[in-house]
Design an enzyme around this catalytic site. Structure first.
Site, PDB file in Angstrom:
ATOM      1  CB  THR A 214     -67.560  77.706 -40.665  1.00  0.00           C
ATOM      2  OG1 THR A 214     -68.279  78.934 -40.848  1.00  0.00           O
ATOM      3  CG2 THR A 214     -67.980  76.699 -41.711  1.00  0.00           C
TER       4      THR A 214
ATOM      5  NE  ARG B  67     -70.706  83.111 -33.389  1.00  0.00           N
ATOM      6  CZ  ARG B  67     -70.264  82.936 -32.150  1.00  0.00           C
ATOM      7  NH1 ARG B  67     -68.998  83.129 -31.862  1.00  0.00           N
ATOM      8  NH2 ARG B  67     -71.094  82.592 -31.193  1.00  0.00           N
TER       9      ARG B  67
HETATM   10  N1  U5P Z   1     -71.720  86.387 -29.312  1.00  0.00           N
HETATM   11  C1  U5P Z   1     -72.474  86.587 -28.170  1.00  0.00           C
HETATM   12  N2  U5P Z   1     -72.094  85.984 -27.014  1.00  0.00           N
HETATM   13  C2  U5P Z   1     -70.983  85.203 -26.910  1.00  0.00           C
HETATM   14  C3  U5P Z   1     -70.227  85.018 -28.069  1.00  0.00           C
HETATM   15  C4  U5P Z   1     -70.609  85.619 -29.246  1.00  0.00           C
HETATM   16  O1  U5P Z   1     -73.461  87.298 -28.191  1.00  0.00           O
HETATM   17  O2  U5P Z   1     -70.699  84.698 -25.817  1.00  0.00           O
HETATM   18  C5  U5P Z   1     -72.123  87.027 -30.583  1.00  0.00           C
HETATM   19  C6  U5P Z   1     -72.015  88.527 -30.539  1.00  0.00           C
HETATM   20  O3  U5P Z   1     -73.260  89.065 -30.870  1.00  0.00           O
HETATM   21  C7  U5P Z   1     -71.012  88.936 -31.579  1.00  0.00           C
HETATM   22  C8  U5P Z   1     -70.595  87.681 -32.244  1.00  0.00           C
HETATM   23  O4  U5P Z   1     -71.570  89.786 -32.526  1.00  0.00           O
HETATM   24  O5  U5P Z   1     -71.289  86.595 -31.622  1.00  0.00           O
HETATM   25  C9  U5P Z   1     -69.104  87.598 -32.089  1.00  0.00           C
HETATM   26  O6  U5P Z   1     -68.671  86.450 -32.512  1.00  0.00           O
HETATM   27  P1  U5P Z   1     -67.190  86.122 -32.924  1.00  0.00           P
HETATM   28  O7  U5P Z   1     -67.125  86.332 -34.402  1.00  0.00           O
HETATM   29  O8  U5P Z   1     -66.239  87.006 -32.153  1.00  0.00           O
HETATM   30  O9  U5P Z   1     -67.057  84.693 -32.534  1.00  0.00           O
END
Ligand code: U5P
Length: 210
Positions: free
Chosen positions: A109, A105
């Protein structure tokens, strides 16, 4: 609430998730809990898998008995946190194939960028379970399923530990045909794209990298 969302409300699942959310839960305990929880989730997710009858012989008679249709299920892990689900799920679905989708990620962005993709052959005859503990903004899940659909699998399901309304909306705006299985739909996202109250960074908590 978005379209096809299955909230897994089983007491064992909810109890274990509560323990995982606590900030004083150690890496060791967190990893054990994700292992136990993922086995329970696998059991729930596979509940509706298509079956057919085959003829078998018991020591006493021949009979018709049911088996799961098609080629082996694919567990598609979104790296790296999705890997935390693998051992527990493979305990319940030991013949499953494992695919990997490498996404990170972009911290500015919050968009998902792909760096790795490997699935088994014969995807047209396989049911895929996509694994990522947190469906947060939904960008990673959308990108992973976009890419997976190019392989034409028979079906796709998405499973996480925690999600939120924003993530579900984004995901189902892009993929209304993919059901999401989750024990929890939390309040929302903070300004860094973390789910609140959530459980923090799932990858860091599973692998002890913080
Ligand atoms: N992620 C977390 N905790 C959170 C939010 C996101 O670990 O509270 C990480 C996860 O590992 C997941 C990714 O793979 O970010 C998901 O991000 P998104 O693309 O849904 O924002």
């Amino acid at each position: 609430m978005s379209r096809d969302v299955h909230v897994i409300d089983h007491p064992l699942v909810q109890h274990k998730l509560t323990l995982m959310r606590r900030k004083d839960t150690s890496t060791k305990s967190f990893r054990e809990l994700v292992h136990e929880l993922s086995a329970l989730l696998a059991y729930e997710i596979t509940r509706e898998m298509p079956m057919h009858e085959i003829q078998i012989e018991t020591p006493l008679e021949t009979m018709k008995s049911r088996v799961i249709d098609g080629k082996k299920v694919v567990l598609a892990s979104i790296l790296r946190a999705g890997n935390g689900f693998l051992d527990g799920m493979l305990q319940v679905i030991p013949g499953a194939r494992v695919g990997h989708i490498g996404l990170y990620r972009d911290p500015k962005t919050l968009q998902a960028v792909e760096y790795y993709f490997k699935m088994p052959s014969g995807m047209e005859e396989r049911d895929v379970i996509v694994l990522d503990p947190m469906l947060a903004t939904g960008n990673s899940a959308v990108a992973a399923v976009d890419r997976l659909k190019q392989t034409n699998p028979r079906s796709i399901r998405f499973v996480c530990l925690v999600t939120c309304p924003e993530g579900l909306k984004t995901f189902h705006d892009h993929h209304p045909d993919v059901p999401v299985y989750t024990p929890a739909v939390d309040r929302g996202l903070n300004e860094h794209g973390y789910i609140v109250p959530g459980l923090g960074d799932a990858g860091d908590r599973i692998f002890g990298t913080k």
